[in-house]
Design an enzyme around this catalytic site. Sequence first.
Site, PDB file in Angstrom:
ATOM      1  N   GLU A   1       9.513   7.870   0.864  1.00 16.15           N
ATOM      2  CA  GLU A   1       8.349   8.741   0.655  1.00 16.15           C
ATOM      3  C   GLU A   1       7.772   9.296   1.951  1.00 16.15           C
ATOM      4  O   GLU A   1       7.308  10.438   2.007  1.00 16.15           O
ATOM      5  CB  GLU A   1       7.254   7.987  -0.112  1.00 16.15           C
ATOM      6  CG  GLU A   1       7.452   7.927  -1.618  1.00 16.15           C
ATOM      7  CD  GLU A   1       8.349   6.780  -2.058  1.00 16.15           C
ATOM      8  OE1 GLU A   1       8.379   6.493  -3.256  1.00 16.15           O
ATOM      9  OE2 GLU A   1       9.020   6.167  -1.197  1.00 16.15           O
TER      10      GLU A   1
ATOM     11  N   GLU B   1      11.162   1.404  -6.814  1.00 18.93           N
ATOM     12  CA  GLU B   1       9.996   0.710  -7.349  1.00 18.93           C
ATOM     13  C   GLU B   1      10.205   0.346  -8.819  1.00 18.93           C
ATOM     14  O   GLU B   1       9.784  -0.731  -9.268  1.00 18.93           O
ATOM     15  CB  GLU B   1       8.756   1.592  -7.177  1.00 18.93           C
ATOM     16  CG  GLU B   1       8.388   1.801  -5.717  1.00 18.93           C
ATOM     17  CD  GLU B   1       7.309   2.845  -5.518  1.00 18.93           C
ATOM     18  OE1 GLU B   1       6.353   2.573  -4.768  1.00 18.93           O
ATOM     19  OE2 GLU B   1       7.418   3.943  -6.101  1.00 18.93           O
TER      20      GLU B   1
END
Length: 253
Positions: A128, A108
């Site tokens: 995640e 990210e």
Amino acid sequence: MSEEVLLAERDGVLEVTINRPEQRNAMTKAAAEAIGAAMDLLDSAAHLRCAILTGVGGGFCSGMDLKGFLKGELPVDPRGGFGGLCTWTPNKPVIAAVDGFALAGGFELALACDLIVASEGARFGIPEVKRGLVAGGGGVVHLPRLLPRPLAMELALTGEPIDARRALELGLVNRVTQGPAIEAARALARTIAANGPLAVAASKGIVRDSWLWPVEEFSARQAPYIARVFASEDAREGAQAFAEKRAPRWQGR
């Protein structure tokens, strides 16, 4: 500035290096705030034209420091979010130089930069879900805008990474290098830094902000970005340098 983030300047380029090699450059709150402060320095210093964000030890960033998370710490900057950059961007360009892993928040963070240069062995992914978490630093928002929805969905739901060549094929990465990414990132930064700084900042702003502009409003929306550029001394200098067949001498005004 935290020792977890190192700064260096080279030919008008600010190099920002995550310095937690023993923790695979996992992001902490201190590191996030230091990156945010570095971005402020980038924007405030007239002699700096762009930045490179990278990591030491052959890896970019493995995401959130889970030990810190278990202690109640979130690796965010109040303005910039995760890594000091995921919810805010400076006016000047930022290049991610990715070696090794850019995973979870590290991916990210790379996506939050304006360009990505990766070495051949780099890996990108948002794993995640494998830890019962969600890629809340922008991964599940940005990837569907950058990729076909099924591909973005696969990355989000499986948590499996892709390699640098696949990322290049998908348009997520600008360059893939045989050696360390930093040298190719420096070459790209030099090319950017040679251009008119006001024009570069305005161009970045329009590319970034125009994503959801209605087509019929394009001209009106971009006018504030470019008005200052066309009225600047740099614009006249660029034309004069072209006429005189010499390199322009930018003043940033």
